[in-house]
Design a protein around this motif. Structure first.
Motif, PDB file in Angstrom:
ATOM      1  N   ARG A 254     -53.713  17.808  33.001  1.00  0.00           N
ATOM      2  CA  ARG A 254     -53.903  18.727  31.873  1.00  0.00           C
ATOM      3  C   ARG A 254     -52.743  18.612  30.884  1.00  0.00           C
ATOM      4  O   ARG A 254     -51.659  18.173  31.220  1.00  0.00           O
ATOM      5  N   ILE A 255     -53.032  19.065  29.676  1.00  0.00           N
ATOM      6  CA  ILE A 255     -52.028  19.169  28.623  1.00  0.00           C
ATOM      7  C   ILE A 255     -51.780  20.658  28.431  1.00  0.00           C
ATOM      8  O   ILE A 255     -52.734  21.448  28.414  1.00  0.00           O
ATOM      9  N   ILE A 256     -50.517  21.044  28.280  1.00  0.00           N
ATOM     10  CA  ILE A 256     -50.206  22.466  28.085  1.00  0.00           C
ATOM     11  C   ILE A 256     -49.316  22.665  26.870  1.00  0.00           C
ATOM     12  O   ILE A 256     -48.586  21.764  26.464  1.00  0.00           O
ATOM     13  N   CYS A 257     -49.391  23.851  26.307  1.00  0.00           N
ATOM     14  CA  CYS A 257     -48.477  24.295  25.262  1.00  0.00           C
ATOM     15  C   CYS A 257     -47.533  25.291  25.923  1.00  0.00           C
ATOM     16  O   CYS A 257     -47.969  26.356  26.373  1.00  0.00           O
ATOM     17  N   PRO A 258     -46.225  24.987  26.004  1.00  0.00           N
ATOM     18  CA  PRO A 258     -45.288  25.870  26.688  1.00  0.00           C
ATOM     19  C   PRO A 258     -45.193  27.273  26.074  1.00  0.00           C
ATOM     20  O   PRO A 258     -44.886  28.231  26.774  1.00  0.00           O
ATOM     21  N   LYS A 259     -45.477  27.406  24.787  1.00  0.00           N
ATOM     22  CA  LYS A 259     -45.316  28.704  24.121  1.00  0.00           C
ATOM     23  C   LYS A 259     -46.279  29.763  24.654  1.00  0.00           C
ATOM     24  O   LYS A 259     -45.883  30.882  24.936  1.00  0.00           O
ATOM     25  N   ASP A 260     -47.563  29.394  24.797  1.00  0.00           N
ATOM     26  CA  ASP A 260     -48.560  30.400  25.181  1.00  0.00           C
ATOM     27  C   ASP A 260     -49.425  29.960  26.354  1.00  0.00           C
ATOM     28  O   ASP A 260     -50.400  30.611  26.683  1.00  0.00           O
ATOM     29  N   ASN A 261     -49.069  28.849  26.978  1.00  0.00           N
ATOM     30  CA  ASN A 261     -49.780  28.288  28.124  1.00  0.00           C
ATOM     31  C   ASN A 261     -51.224  27.897  27.795  1.00  0.00           C
ATOM     32  O   ASN A 261     -52.086  27.920  28.674  1.00  0.00           O
ATOM     33  N   ALA A 262     -51.484  27.545  26.532  1.00  0.00           N
ATOM     34  CA  ALA A 262     -52.791  26.978  26.200  1.00  0.00           C
ATOM     35  C   ALA A 262     -52.926  25.674  26.976  1.00  0.00           C
ATOM     36  O   ALA A 262     -51.939  24.977  27.205  1.00  0.00           O
ATOM     37  N   GLN A 263     -54.171  25.356  27.380  1.00  0.00           N
ATOM     38  CA  GLN A 263     -54.380  24.172  28.213  1.00  0.00           C
ATOM     39  C   GLN A 263     -55.601  23.393  27.764  1.00  0.00           C
ATOM     40  O   GLN A 263     -56.573  23.968  27.275  1.00  0.00           O
ATOM     41  N   TRP A 264     -55.526  22.075  27.987  1.00  0.00           N
ATOM     42  CA  TRP A 264     -56.612  21.159  27.684  1.00  0.00           C
ATOM     43  C   TRP A 264     -56.739  20.155  28.829  1.00  0.00           C
ATOM     44  O   TRP A 264     -55.748  19.821  29.487  1.00  0.00           O
ATOM     45  N   ILE A 265     -57.932  19.610  29.028  1.00  0.00           N
ATOM     46  CA  ILE A 265     -58.142  18.555  30.015  1.00  0.00           C
ATOM     47  C   ILE A 265     -57.572  17.260  29.447  1.00  0.00           C
ATOM     48  O   ILE A 265     -57.900  16.871  28.317  1.00  0.00           O
TER      49      ILE A 265
END
Length: 150
Positions: free
Chosen positions: A107-118
């Protein structure tokens, strides 16, 4: 004759509505403050730094000149396709903590808000409702040369 005209009219109406909905949609692929920089990266997959891109699911960070403001995440999505994601989070304006990262090789994550993508598809799974920005590419399988551009 009348039945054929009715069917033809309905099909025409459906096509017209579909074109209007898809061409006039207001959905943005990224936020308006997303940086726009030229992308021009050539990767030789024969080099050790890029060996992981020879296997499906393999990925690398690219932080070279002309790879955007924060670099790219390049992943081999299938035997014949790649994904080149911008590392700027697509759903929020860039700041110190919005550089996308790969987590657990899935997965890919955004550290700021923990948004996630496959990782393999870019499909959002948490917080964000848009996929990461992707860039077009050309791949020469004979020479194993991947060129990413924008």
């Amino acid at each position: 004759m009348k039945k054929t005209f009715s069917i033809l009219s309905i099909i025409t109406l459906l096509i017209f509505n579909n074109l209007c909905i898809n061409s006039c949609g207001s959905r943005e692929d990224t936020v308006s403050c997303f940086p726009s920089n030229p992308i021009n990266v050539t990767l030789n997959l024969n080099l050790p730094a890029y060996y992981s891109l020879n296997q499906v699911g393999g990925w690398v960070y690219i932080n070279e000149q002309q790879s955007g403001t924060r670099g790219l995440i390049v992943v081999r999505a299938s035997d014949t396709t790649f994904k080149a994601y911008d590392r700027n989070a697509p759903h929020t304006c860039p700041d110190n903590n919005t550089t996308l990262e790969v987590q657990d090789n899935i997965r890919i994550i955004c550290p700021k808000d923990n948004a996630q993508w496959i990782l393999l598809t870019g499909q959002p799974t948490a917080v964000a409702n848009v996929p990461p920005k992707t860039y077009p590419y050309n791949y020469d399988p004979a020479g194993k040369i991947l060129n990413i551009y924008y």
